[in-house]
Design a protein around this motif. Structure first.
Motif: not given
Ligand SMILES: Nc1ncnc2c1ncn2[C@@H]1O[C@H](COP(=O)(O)OP(=O)(O)OP(=O)(O)O)[C@@H](O)[C@H]1O
Length: 313
Positions: A238-246, A287-296
């Motif tokens: 959801t937030a660009a700043q959590s990209l690295k951690a994800a 890790a407190g990382i919010a996702l706006s999409q999760f798909a297989i």
């Protein structure tokens, strides 16, 4: 090959000096198909189109267009198709309607029939409002639409399009596709090159994937994606700043390289890994990382392209 094949390319090769631009390529296109030639820059797509449209002689091999040999029956072969990308033939000092009228008359239509064909094409390409302006006032997209309109004047049964939609805005691209599809609905055959894989997947009946002058794969978009196999995990933070951690979490869990594009992370899953993806969700949560999409998802044509071609380097 069968009787419905309108284009038959057999063992075609072409060298430019020492550079093998096309190497032993064979395929055939059936009547009524939209056939896409895909490949990275320099793959040999334009060279193939130039040989199919009699502009270039192959070193070896044979090309038949509606049964006519492009090398020994060039004149007959040329009468079977139309080709775009010849904007040079359009007169800049004339209006769109005048240009269409000239091509319609050259294709053998009488004045009333030429007039109504010009009007029909102006409507189809959304050029009515600018029909009576000279081309100096036309944008690039309008010129491209007129270029395609001109190539359709004679209602060609075979149409070659070299990158018909490159650089066009989404609305104009959609218009182009509408016209191409309605032409095919009347029994015409279209062979095109495109750099937009999504477009090819959506509109082409079959695709030939070319790389370094060689045929790498041919089939329906579904067949090609099945060949790559496996599944992809695609997630968006959801937030660009959590990209690295994800990315770190994902790479720790998955063996394959993670691809990053804006806020989206993609990774191919090996056999058995699909079941483990649920645990990933928990790790992101912790890790407190919010996702706006999760798909297989099944692989896309992009994945096929990346896996089967290497491109220039
Ligand atoms: N007239 C020519 N003289 C010399 N080399 C050429 C000529 N035309 C093409 N080539 C070479 O042949 C190869 C295939 O080029 P081609 O233009 O067919 O590729 P393409 O798939 O259409 O690429 P793009 O997507 O960049 O348009 C390239 O290595 C190119 O440099």
């Amino acid at each position: 090959m069968n009787n419905d094949d309108v284009i038959q390319v057999s063992n075609i090769s072409k060298h430019f000096g020492k550079n093998a631009a096309v190497q032993d390529v064979s395929f055939s296109v059936e009547k009524g198909e939209i056939f896409g030639l895909l490949g990275p820059n320099g793959a040999g797509k334009t060279t193939l189109i130039r040989m199919m449209t009699t502009l270039l002689h192959p070193d070896t091999g044979q090309i038949l267009i509606n049964g006519f040999d492009t090398q020994t029956q060039g004149r007959n072969a040329r009468q079977q198709f139309s080709v775009t990308g010849q904007t040079a033939a359009i007169d800049q000092d004339l209006t769109a309607r005048e240009n269409l009228m000239i091509f319609a008359r050259l294709s053998g239509l009488g004045i009333p029939a030429a007039r109504s064909r010009a009007t029909e094409l102006l409507k189809a390409f959304d050029l009515v409002a600018s029909a009576d302006q000279t081309l100096e006032t036309f944008s690039g997209g309008m010129r491209r639409r007129l270029d395609l309109a001109v190539s359709l004047v004679g209602k060609p049964t075979i149409l070659f399009l070299d990158e018909p939609t490159t650089g066009l805005d989404p609305r104009t691209r959609a218009q182009m596709w509408q016209v191409i599809q309605s032409l095919v609905a009347t029994g015409s055959t279209v062979l095109l090159t495109t750099q937009y894989l999504e477009e090819a997947a959506q509109f082409a009946d079959r695709i030939a994937l070319i790389d370094h002058g060689q045929m790498k794969a041919i089939g329906t978009p579904d067949e090609l994606t099945r060949r790559v196999g496996g599944k992809r995990l695609r997630l968006q933070v959801t937030a660009a700043q959590s990209l690295k951690a994800a990315q770190v979490i994902l790479q720790k869990t998955e063996m394959n390289p993670v691809q990053v594009s804006e806020r989206t992370l993609t990774v191919s899953l090996d056999e058995g890994e699909v079941g483990q993806t649920a645990a990933l969700l928990q790790q992101f949560d912790e890790a407190g990382i919010a996702l706006s999409q999760f798909a297989i998802e099944p692989p896309s044509l992009d994945d096929v392209f990346l896996q089967m071609t290497v491109g220039k380097n």
